[in-house]
Design a protein around this motif. Structure first.
Motif, PDB file in Angstrom:
ATOM      1  N   TRP A  39       0.835  -1.208   0.000  1.00 43.98           N
ATOM      2  CA  TRP A  39       0.000   0.000   0.000  1.00 43.98           C
ATOM      3  C   TRP A  39       0.866   1.253   0.000  1.00 43.98           C
ATOM      4  O   TRP A  39       0.587   2.209  -0.701  1.00 43.98           O
ATOM      5  CB  TRP A  39      -0.927  -0.021   1.211  1.00 43.98           C
ATOM      6  CG  TRP A  39      -1.758   1.210   1.349  1.00 43.98           C
ATOM      7  CD1 TRP A  39      -2.818   1.577   0.579  1.00 43.98           C
ATOM      8  CD2 TRP A  39      -1.569   2.241   2.301  1.00 43.98           C
ATOM      9  NE1 TRP A  39      -3.318   2.778   1.011  1.00 43.98           N
ATOM     10  CE2 TRP A  39      -2.569   3.221   2.074  1.00 43.98           C
ATOM     11  CE3 TRP A  39      -0.669   2.447   3.340  1.00 43.98           C
ATOM     12  CZ2 TRP A  39      -2.672   4.362   2.829  1.00 43.98           C
ATOM     13  CZ3 TRP A  39      -0.791   3.588   4.100  1.00 43.98           C
ATOM     14  CH2 TRP A  39      -1.776   4.534   3.835  1.00 43.98           C
ATOM     15  N   GLN A  40       1.948   1.258   0.780  1.00 40.53           N
ATOM     16  CA  GLN A  40       2.846   2.412   0.807  1.00 40.53           C
ATOM     17  C   GLN A  40       3.550   2.590  -0.529  1.00 40.53           C
ATOM     18  O   GLN A  40       3.765   3.704  -0.976  1.00 40.53           O
ATOM     19  CB  GLN A  40       3.871   2.274   1.927  1.00 40.53           C
ATOM     20  CG  GLN A  40       3.304   2.525   3.290  1.00 40.53           C
ATOM     21  CD  GLN A  40       4.371   2.444   4.364  1.00 40.53           C
ATOM     22  OE1 GLN A  40       5.487   1.970   4.117  1.00 40.53           O
ATOM     23  NE2 GLN A  40       4.035   2.883   5.565  1.00 40.53           N
ATOM     24  N   LYS A  42       2.377   1.756  -3.445  1.00 39.89           N
ATOM     25  CA  LYS A  42       1.377   2.211  -4.402  1.00 39.89           C
ATOM     26  C   LYS A  42       1.082   3.702  -4.240  1.00 39.89           C
ATOM     27  O   LYS A  42       0.890   4.412  -5.218  1.00 39.89           O
ATOM     28  CB  LYS A  42       0.092   1.403  -4.221  1.00 39.89           C
ATOM     29  CG  LYS A  42      -1.009   1.768  -5.168  1.00 39.89           C
ATOM     30  CD  LYS A  42      -2.246   0.939  -4.899  1.00 39.89           C
ATOM     31  CE  LYS A  42      -3.398   1.392  -5.765  1.00 39.89           C
ATOM     32  NZ  LYS A  42      -4.615   0.677  -5.449  1.00 39.89           N
ATOM     33  N   SER A  43       1.068   4.194  -3.010  1.00 39.52           N
ATOM     34  CA  SER A  43       0.675   5.583  -2.773  1.00 39.52           C
ATOM     35  C   SER A  43       1.853   6.525  -2.568  1.00 39.52           C
ATOM     36  O   SER A  43       1.665   7.647  -2.143  1.00 39.52           O
ATOM     37  CB  SER A  43      -0.237   5.643  -1.546  1.00 39.52           C
ATOM     38  OG  SER A  43       0.489   5.272  -0.396  1.00 39.52           O
TER      39      SER A  43
END
Length: 99
Positions: A39-40, A42-43
């Motif tokens: 998630w990190q 990706k963002s």
């Protein structure tokens, strides 16, 4: 009457969780950390947005050497070309002039 000494094993409850629960907890924690890292990634603002820049550098080295032949006044010219990458071939042979 004499009783033979027999040892009967009784399963005593341990104060902690059993092995299967511990194993499932470790796998769940690993997957949670993996999901957090994905998630990190990706963002993250520094990630490329789809445009890829390809930079290609081509180096070419030319060495021209004049070797004097056995008779004076007739020099022989040797040319060596070394390159990294694809470069077009030289268009013409080197020209020499003798005086």
């Amino acid at each position: 009457m004499v009783m033979a000494a027999t040892s009967k094993r009784t399963k005593t409850a341990s104060p902690g969780p059993d092995r299967m629960s511990s194993w499932l907890f470790v796998v769940a924690a690993f997957l949670a950390v993996l999901a957090l890292l994905a998630w990190q990634l990706k963002s993250s603002p520094g990630a490329p947005t789809g445009s890829v820049i390809l930079l290609r550098r081509i180096y070419e080295t030319r060495l021209i050497e004049t070797v004097h032949g056995p008779s004076p006044g007739t020099p022989a010219v040797t040319q060596s070309v070394s390159s990294s990458g694809s470069v077009p071939a030289p268009s013409a042979a080197p020209t020499t002039s003798s005086s």
